[in-house]
Design a protein around this motif. Structure first.
Motif, short mmCIF file in Angstrom:
data_model
loop_
_atom_site.label_atom_id
_atom_site.label_comp_id
_atom_site.label_asym_id
_atom_site.label_seq_id
_atom_site.Cartn_x
_atom_site.Cartn_y
_atom_site.Cartn_z
N TRP A 172 20.36 -28.00 31.99
CA TRP A 172 21.09 -29.19 31.58
C TRP A 172 22.08 -29.46 32.68
O TRP A 172 23.09 -28.79 32.73
N ILE A 201 18.91 -34.56 29.26
CA ILE A 201 19.36 -35.94 28.95
C ILE A 201 19.75 -36.82 30.14
O ILE A 201 19.72 -38.03 30.02
N TRP A 274 25.33 -38.22 22.18
CA TRP A 274 25.51 -38.38 23.62
C TRP A 274 25.54 -39.82 24.11
O TRP A 274 26.35 -40.16 24.97
N TRP A 308 10.15 -32.42 24.75
CA TRP A 308 10.90 -31.61 23.76
C TRP A 308 11.81 -32.55 23.00
O TRP A 308 12.52 -33.38 23.59
N ASP A 310 15.00 -33.16 20.77
CA ASP A 310 16.29 -32.49 20.55
C ASP A 310 17.16 -33.28 19.56
O ASP A 310 16.86 -34.43 19.24
N ARG A 407 13.48 -28.97 18.21
CA ARG A 407 14.55 -28.05 17.87
C ARG A 407 14.60 -27.87 16.35
O ARG A 407 14.46 -26.76 15.86
N TRP A 420 11.57 -24.39 19.98
CA TRP A 420 12.29 -23.38 20.74
C TRP A 420 13.46 -22.92 19.89
O TRP A 420 13.79 -23.56 18.90
N HIS A 481 16.28 -21.68 30.54
CA HIS A 481 17.09 -22.90 30.34
C HIS A 481 18.55 -22.50 30.24
O HIS A 481 18.87 -21.44 29.72
O1 MIG Z 1 24.65 -31.22 22.53
O2 MIG Z 1 20.64 -32.15 26.03
O3 MIG Z 1 19.64 -27.55 22.42
O4 MIG Z 1 18.71 -27.43 25.05
O5 MIG Z 1 20.22 -28.76 27.01
C1 MIG Z 1 23.78 -30.50 23.37
C2 MIG Z 1 21.62 -31.19 26.24
C3 MIG Z 1 22.48 -31.24 23.50
C4 MIG Z 1 21.13 -29.30 23.01
C5 MIG Z 1 19.85 -28.60 23.33
C6 MIG Z 1 19.90 -28.09 24.74
C7 MIG Z 1 20.12 -29.25 25.69
C8 MIG Z 1 21.41 -29.98 25.32
N1 MIG Z 1 21.36 -30.42 23.91
#
Ligand code: MIG
Length: 679
Positions: A172, A201, A274, A308, A310, A407, A420, A481
């Motif tokens: 990340w 992201i 985000w 993936w 999330d 997730r 994962w 990761h």
């Molecule tokens: O608030 O996208 O579990 O794998 O790197 C964190 C950023 C958001 C959580 C994920 C993680 C990822 C991260 N995301």
């Protein structure tokens, strides 16, 4: 007892979760060992002193779940400490292994509390959020038989593409195409195998799903192609929340078609994640799910063949309403004499904003025209997000098997994707947690899974990275990761590059074995990772082992989970041949008799224990899965005169699924002989 030793009992009017496939009719009269409470939403089972309880899928603590309280509630919580009750997945399935062996699956889409010998040492008590649920009681001679029956109830597991058994690097974030190129170079130039690099992201334009930043990833399809020409798959992340922005077509379509979750007044429910303010696609609304799923086409059209999902618990940083109330609360202390308890209340007002049940209770789904409050079906959100994509893949790209893992999850999602294990930490205890979750997830059908190797949060050390790698090479999803701001942990960053290279190559040498055992587990509802207790019945030492696993039918692993160790104690449940791999071609072997042994394991070696009469296939490693040459297959066998091994290979893709080709091999010769014949 009904079909195949499974009885179903229905209470109230359960919401259809789609966990179970096909379905069986309900019986009446619960078995005598399960005592329903007067509240019609709880039940108890007595436990004998030595009974073991397995299950709970993605959860903290050991393989034997006894002695803690767990709640099925998909939670965005990156602190996987041992007193947590919930992680990202909700898997309300347990197996009691004692004088009586039976499994219990509580099919209910919100909170179910499993108090497994916590309040009362010799009692398991289960409390369900509302009196509307199905209970499945699964009889079986052994825990494995219970697992197989449960799995036949919930359907076959998802099969990942073969390339997804290669090693995958993530962070990340890799912010630009140049960053990604550097990572690929780092691996390729250092002769470290690699099959995939992840896009977190920051590849997006302002965190908008299905967009790619033109500035940071110019000419994306061309870049995807460039990576592909080096045998690297790029795997972008998709978040659940859709950014609210005029002119952003995904938002506008969702808004105009009423495809977002609503608030109690029927307006789009607004939260912040985000991207800033977002709306959540209503994945429980079939039309909305279909619409969102087809959006993945934008990226598959650019050549992407893996994703993936999330933030799909869904994670909420705050909602406008809750934020306003928190700000008012903070403001109300202005000018007052803030006492110590006030101080804590103040702090909680802000810290309690994320993922609050107040928000989940203010969010509504449209299920066949009926408004359903999110907090009654919380655990289905990630499942249905992922299902929407997987349903779409079959239409978008039937010629490809697209990698997908999520997730958040619920029972049943194992049919369409992997998972994962979420935001773990670079802690020694999390190597062990990675190991312990593998069999528990297998029990629920999640076979394509793995932890963030080397740890997501916090800073790793070289020693931790090597020891984690020694377990990571057995995880189907083998992904390194790490979180924003943590120490770089790509394998070419470390000093002892030779050791990382050798162990990474060993993974590639083991891929035919791992893939074959994975396919076998998926096709026969078996577990790829088994606790020793499942195989060595009646051996009290084997039954108590929490840090060793059987991987497939041939081997046992016993990774080191402590710093500064020269080795570890290993319980050998039958005479085994230990193979200490320094690399795929350089290893020493040693026979161990049944019993407790201290086994020396330097941190640049991996030890694998081959069971009696079994053989372990290896191929020559390669820079990527596409270059593996199966004609180099050889075996290391433990007295396996005539042992049979079924080798599985991906021969192509049809209707979005891998076509599997099988070869039955008979292995002749002893310990280190390598000849084999096709029968
Ligand atoms: O608030 O996208 O579990 O794998 O790197 C964190 C950023 C958001 C959580 C994920 C993680 C990822 C991260 N995301």
């Amino acid at each position: 007892m009904d079909i195949n030793g499974i009885s179903k009992f229905t209470f109230g009017a359960p919401f259809n979760t789609n966990a179970v496939q096909g379905g069986i009719s309900a019986s009446s009269g619960m078995p005598p060992h399960i005592r329903m409470g007067a509240d019609a939403r709880s039940f108890k089972c007595s436990l004998c002193k030595d009974d073991k309880v397995y299950g709970m899928g993605e959860a903290v603590r050991g393989i034997n779940k006894r002695g803690w309280i767990y709640e099925t509630y998909c939670s965005d919580d990156p602190m996987h400490t041992e007193t947590k009750r919930s992680l990202y997945g909700a898997h309300p399935f347990v197996i009691v292994d004692g004088e009586e062996v039976f499994g219990l699956f509580v099919d209910y889409p919100d909170r179910v509390v499993f108090d497994i010998g916590y309040t009362k040492v010799n009692e398991m008590s289960v409390t369900i959020g509302a009196p509307d649920f199905d209970i499945y009681v699964i009889e079986g001679e052994t825990p494995l038989e219970v697992v197989r029956r449960f799995r036949s109830l919930i359907g076959k597991s998802y099969i990942a593409p073969f390339w997804a058994f290669g090693f995958q690097q993530s962070r990340w974030s890799y912010n630009t195409s140049a960053d990604v190129r550097n990572v690929i170079d780092g691996y390729r130039k250092n002769d470290l195998p690699l099959d995939a690099v992840y896009l977190d992201i920051d590849y997006m334009e302002s965190f908008k799903d299905f967009t790619v930043s033109e500035e940071r990833f110019p000419d994306f399809p061309e870049f995807v192609n460039e990576a592909k020409s080096r045998n690297i798959h790029l795997v972008p992340i998709i978040d659940a929340g859709v950014k609210i922005e005029e002119g952003y077509d995904v938002y506008e379509q969702g808004r105009d078609n009423g495809f977002f979750c609503k608030d109690k007044d029927g307006r789009d429910f607004v939260a912040a994640v985000w991207p800033g303010k977002v709306c959540f696609p209503d994945f429980l609304n079939e039309k909305a799910a279909e619409w969102f799923g087809m959006k993945y086409k934008r990226l598959t059209d650019a050549g992407i063949d893996g994703f993936w999902n999330d933030m799909n618990e869904p994670a909420i940083f705050y909602s406008e309403g809750c934020l306003e109330r928190a700000i008012d609360k903070v403001a109300s202390y202005k000018g007052r004499n803030v006492g110590i308890y006030d101080f804590f209340a103040l702090k909680d007002a802000v810290l309690g904003l994320a993922n609050s049940s107040e928000d989940y209770s203010s969010m509504y789904h449209n299920v066949n025209g009926k408004a359903v409050c999110h907090n009654t079906v919380h655990n289905l959100y990630g499942f249905n997000m992922t299902k929407s994509a997987s349903d779409a893949f079959a239409k978008i790209a039937p010629d490809k098997n697209i990698l997908m893992f999520s997730r958040a999850s619920y029972i049943g999602m194992h049919r369409c994707s992997g998972i994962w294990m979420g935001d773990n930490q670079s802690w020694w205890s999390h190597i062990k947690l990675n190991l312990q979750m593998l069999p528990s997830l297998n029990m629920c059908g999640f076979l394509y899974t793995g932890a963030d190797m080397v740890g997501f949060g916090d800073n790793c050390t070289e020693e931790l990275a090597l020891r984690w790698l020694a377990l990571g090479i057995f995880n189907p999803l083998m992904r390194n990761h790490s979180a924003l701001g943590t120490r770089d942990q790509e394998f070419y960053r470390f000093e002892n590059r030779e050791a990382f290279r050798s162990l990474l190559k060993l993974r590639y040498a083991l891929i035919p074995y791992l893939y074959s055992e994975y396919i076998n587990a998926a096709e026969t509802d078996d577990m790829m990772f088994k606790p020793l207790a499942f195989e060595y019945r009646g051996d009290k030492f084997a039954e108590a082992v929490e840090d060793q696993l059987l991987v497939g039918g041939s081997i046992m692993i016993a990774p080191v989970c402590e710093p500064n160790a020269i080795g570890r104690s290993v319980y050998i449940p039958e005479k085994m041949l230990a193979v200490f791999f320094k690399s795929e071609n350089s290893f020493r072997t040693k026979i161990y008799d049944k019993g407790h042994h201290f086994v020396e394991i330097p941190n640049d070696e991996v030890v694998v224990f081959i069971r009696g009469g079994k053989a372990l296939p290896l191929v020559n490693s390669a820079a990527c899965t596409a270059e593996l040459d199966f004609s180099t297959l050889r075996f290391i066998a433990n007295g396996a005169e005539g042992a049979i091994f079924t080798l599985c290979r991906e021969a192509g893709v049809q209707n979005g699924r891998s076509v599997i080709e099988k070869q039955t091999l008979a292995v002749f010769g002893d310990e280190a002989e390598t000849s084999f014949e096709v029968v």
